[in-house]
Every structure is written in C-alpha cells, then in structure tokens.
Design a protein around this motif. Sequence first.
Motif, PDB file in Angstrom:
ATOM      1  N   MET A  98       0.718  -1.275  -0.218  1.00  0.00           N
ATOM      2  CA  MET A  98      -0.012  -0.165   0.103  1.00  0.00           C
ATOM      3  C   MET A  98       0.757   1.458  -0.253  1.00  0.00           C
ATOM      4  SD  MET A  98      -3.132   0.950  -0.160  1.00  0.00           S
ATOM      5  CE  MET A  98      -3.941   2.476   0.054  1.00  0.00           C
ATOM      6  N   GLN A  99       2.085   1.115   0.858  1.00  0.00           N
ATOM      7  CA  GLN A  99       2.826   2.377   0.923  1.00  0.00           C
ATOM      8  C   GLN A  99       3.416   2.806  -0.467  1.00  0.00           C
ATOM      9  OE1 GLN A  99       3.008  -0.222   2.814  1.00  0.00           O
ATOM     10  NE2 GLN A  99       5.167  -0.991   2.916  1.00  0.00           N
ATOM     11  N   ASP A 100       3.665   1.803  -1.231  1.00  0.00           N
ATOM     12  CA  ASP A 100       4.008   2.100  -2.535  1.00  0.00           C
ATOM     13  C   ASP A 100       3.475   2.676  -3.386  1.00  0.00           C
ATOM     14  OD1 ASP A 100       6.611   0.722  -1.934  1.00  0.00           O
ATOM     15  OD2 ASP A 100       5.741  -1.276  -2.536  1.00  0.00           O
ATOM     16  N   ALA A 101       1.976   2.393  -3.350  1.00  0.00           N
ATOM     17  CA  ALA A 101       0.984   3.189  -4.301  1.00  0.00           C
ATOM     18  C   ALA A 101       0.660   4.485  -3.706  1.00  0.00           C
ATOM     19  CB  ALA A 101      -0.181   2.473  -3.936  1.00  0.00           C
ATOM     20  N   VAL A 102       0.843   4.714  -2.288  1.00  0.00           N
ATOM     21  CA  VAL A 102       0.899   6.111  -1.788  1.00  0.00           C
ATOM     22  C   VAL A 102       1.925   6.886  -2.195  1.00  0.00           C
ATOM     23  CG1 VAL A 102       0.817   7.189   0.452  1.00  0.00           C
ATOM     24  CG2 VAL A 102      -0.703   5.348   0.284  1.00  0.00           C
ATOM     25  N   ALA A 103       3.155   6.315  -2.267  1.00  0.00           N
ATOM     26  CA  ALA A 103       4.592   7.066  -2.627  1.00  0.00           C
ATOM     27  C   ALA A 103       4.264   7.495  -4.053  1.00  0.00           C
ATOM     28  CB  ALA A 103       5.690   6.277  -2.329  1.00  0.00           C
ATOM     29  N   LEU A 104       3.538   6.772  -4.944  1.00  0.00           N
ATOM     30  CA  LEU A 104       3.458   7.304  -6.296  1.00  0.00           C
ATOM     31  C   LEU A 104       2.593   8.413  -6.325  1.00  0.00           C
ATOM     32  CD1 LEU A 104       3.610   3.817  -8.206  1.00  0.00           C
ATOM     33  CD2 LEU A 104       5.350   5.394  -8.188  1.00  0.00           C
ATOM     34  N   ALA A 105       1.679   8.438  -5.714  1.00  0.00           N
ATOM     35  CA  ALA A 105       0.670   9.306  -5.759  1.00  0.00           C
ATOM     36  C   ALA A 105       0.348  10.347  -4.402  1.00  0.00           C
ATOM     37  CB  ALA A 105      -0.523   8.809  -6.014  1.00  0.00           C
ATOM     38  N   ARG A 106       1.332  10.677  -3.626  1.00  0.00           N
ATOM     39  CA  ARG A 106       0.983  11.425  -2.486  1.00  0.00           C
ATOM     40  C   ARG A 106       0.550  12.765  -2.587  1.00  0.00           C
ATOM     41  NH1 ARG A 106       6.676  10.423  -1.927  1.00  0.00           N
ATOM     42  NH2 ARG A 106       7.687  12.499  -1.805  1.00  0.00           N
ATOM     43  N   GLU A 107       1.274  13.411  -3.637  1.00  0.00           N
ATOM     44  CA  GLU A 107       0.675  14.819  -3.850  1.00  0.00           C
ATOM     45  C   GLU A 107      -0.627  14.709  -4.419  1.00  0.00           C
ATOM     46  OE1 GLU A 107       3.522  17.553  -5.607  1.00  0.00           O
ATOM     47  OE2 GLU A 107       4.737  16.004  -5.472  1.00  0.00           O
ATOM     48  N   GLU A 108      -0.945  13.900  -5.134  1.00  0.00           N
ATOM     49  CA  GLU A 108      -2.591  13.764  -5.916  1.00  0.00           C
ATOM     50  C   GLU A 108      -3.408  13.528  -4.737  1.00  0.00           C
ATOM     51  OE1 GLU A 108       0.113  12.463  -7.222  1.00  0.00           O
ATOM     52  OE2 GLU A 108       0.358  13.305  -9.056  1.00  0.00           O
ATOM     53  N   ILE A 109      -3.136  12.368  -3.762  1.00  0.00           N
ATOM     54  CA  ILE A 109      -3.837  11.936  -2.680  1.00  0.00           C
ATOM     55  C   ILE A 109      -4.294  13.296  -1.791  1.00  0.00           C
ATOM     56  CG2 ILE A 109      -3.940  10.863  -0.510  1.00  0.00           C
ATOM     57  CD1 ILE A 109      -2.285   8.556  -2.206  1.00  0.00           C
ATOM     58  N   THR A 110      -3.362  14.174  -1.332  1.00  0.00           N
ATOM     59  CA  THR A 110      -3.611  15.358  -0.459  1.00  0.00           C
ATOM     60  C   THR A 110      -4.166  16.201  -1.253  1.00  0.00           C
ATOM     61  OG1 THR A 110      -1.387  15.892  -0.992  1.00  0.00           O
ATOM     62  CG2 THR A 110      -1.627  14.655   1.256  1.00  0.00           C
ATOM     63  N   ALA A 111      -4.087  16.582  -2.582  1.00  0.00           N
ATOM     64  CA  ALA A 111      -4.748  17.553  -3.076  1.00  0.00           C
ATOM     65  C   ALA A 111      -6.312  17.057  -3.316  1.00  0.00           C
ATOM     66  CB  ALA A 111      -4.013  17.805  -4.603  1.00  0.00           C
ATOM     67  N   PHE A 112      -6.477  15.693  -3.637  1.00  0.00           N
ATOM     68  CA  PHE A 112      -7.877  15.279  -3.702  1.00  0.00           C
ATOM     69  C   PHE A 112      -8.551  15.316  -2.309  1.00  0.00           C
ATOM     70  CE2 PHE A 112     -10.749  11.849  -3.024  1.00  0.00           C
ATOM     71  CZ  PHE A 112     -11.540  12.007  -4.347  1.00  0.00           C
ATOM     72  N   LEU A 113      -7.953  14.994  -1.305  1.00  0.00           N
ATOM     73  CA  LEU A 113      -8.416  15.154   0.049  1.00  0.00           C
ATOM     74  C   LEU A 113      -8.748  16.496   0.390  1.00  0.00           C
ATOM     75  CD1 LEU A 113      -6.479  12.330   1.709  1.00  0.00           C
ATOM     76  CD2 LEU A 113      -8.859  12.137   1.164  1.00  0.00           C
ATOM     77  N   GLY A 114      -8.002  17.511   0.291  1.00  0.00           N
ATOM     78  CA  GLY A 114      -8.169  18.867   0.456  1.00  0.00           C
ATOM     79  C   GLY A 114      -8.043  19.171   1.866  1.00  0.00           C
ATOM     80  N   PRO A 115      -8.464  20.529   2.200  1.00  0.00           N
ATOM     81  CA  PRO A 115      -8.593  20.887   3.735  1.00  0.00           C
ATOM     82  C   PRO A 115      -9.301  20.093   4.721  1.00  0.00           C
ATOM     83  CG  PRO A 115      -9.564  22.329   2.473  1.00  0.00           C
ATOM     84  CD  PRO A 115      -9.147  21.422   1.371  1.00  0.00           C
ATOM     85  N   GLU A 116     -10.315  19.211   4.146  1.00  0.00           N
ATOM     86  CA  GLU A 116     -11.208  18.631   5.101  1.00  0.00           C
ATOM     87  C   GLU A 116     -11.413  17.170   5.024  1.00  0.00           C
ATOM     88  OE1 GLU A 116     -13.235  20.342   7.225  1.00  0.00           O
ATOM     89  OE2 GLU A 116     -11.997  22.270   6.453  1.00  0.00           O
ATOM     90  N   GLY A 117     -10.501  16.691   4.064  1.00  0.00           N
ATOM     91  CA  GLY A 117     -10.577  15.275   3.959  1.00  0.00           C
ATOM     92  C   GLY A 117      -9.743  14.435   5.149  1.00  0.00           C
ATOM     93  N   ALA A 118      -9.874  13.184   5.040  1.00  0.00           N
ATOM     94  CA  ALA A 118      -9.742  12.495   6.210  1.00  0.00           C
ATOM     95  C   ALA A 118      -9.145  11.143   5.707  1.00  0.00           C
ATOM     96  CB  ALA A 118     -10.653  12.090   7.326  1.00  0.00           C
ATOM     97  N   VAL A 119      -8.038  10.641   6.722  1.00  0.00           N
ATOM     98  CA  VAL A 119      -7.597   9.474   6.207  1.00  0.00           C
ATOM     99  C   VAL A 119      -7.640   8.345   7.507  1.00  0.00           C
ATOM    100  CG1 VAL A 119      -5.289   8.045   5.955  1.00  0.00           C
ATOM    101  CG2 VAL A 119      -5.697  10.218   4.757  1.00  0.00           C
ATOM    102  N   VAL A 120      -8.226   7.083   7.092  1.00  0.00           N
ATOM    103  CA  VAL A 120      -8.099   6.135   7.961  1.00  0.00           C
ATOM    104  C   VAL A 120      -7.282   4.850   7.498  1.00  0.00           C
ATOM    105  CG1 VAL A 120      -9.819   4.573   9.200  1.00  0.00           C
ATOM    106  CG2 VAL A 120     -10.660   6.680   8.681  1.00  0.00           C
ATOM    107  N   THR A 121      -6.525   4.518   8.169  1.00  0.00           N
ATOM    108  CA  THR A 121      -5.652   3.342   7.887  1.00  0.00           C
ATOM    109  C   THR A 121      -6.062   1.946   8.886  1.00  0.00           C
ATOM    110  OG1 THR A 121      -3.882   3.947   9.460  1.00  0.00           O
ATOM    111  CG2 THR A 121      -3.677   4.598   7.052  1.00  0.00           C
TER     112      THR A 121
END
Length: 61
Positions: free
Chosen positions: A1-24
Amino acid sequence: MQDAVALAREEITAFLGPEGAVVTCGATAMGEAVEKTLAKAPCSQWVEEARSSQRWRAALS
C-alpha cells in the motif's frame, strides 16, 4: 500500500483537500509505513493538520 501512496502522495492530499480524512487499518507496520510515506515533503503539512484536527485515524493491529 505504501508503494501506491508514494507514487501519488501529492495527488492524494490534493484530492482530500483541507477537510479530507484518512483512516488506515490492518497491520501496524503497513499503517505506519503509509503514514511515513504520506508525511514526506511536500505533503507533511497536510498530514500534520490532519493529525491535529483528528482527520487522521488508525485502527492497526
């Protein structure tokens, strides 16, 4: 999973925006690796803000 996150971390945080949440969930090592990977610059500020506003949650075992 962390490999997928590494490839797209900037896109992930941009998509989540200032109100997005993460649950692992799942294995502790995997969850910690995902958090460490996403927290690298330039996304570190987003992760810190998510932690401080309780938008970062983990259910790891």
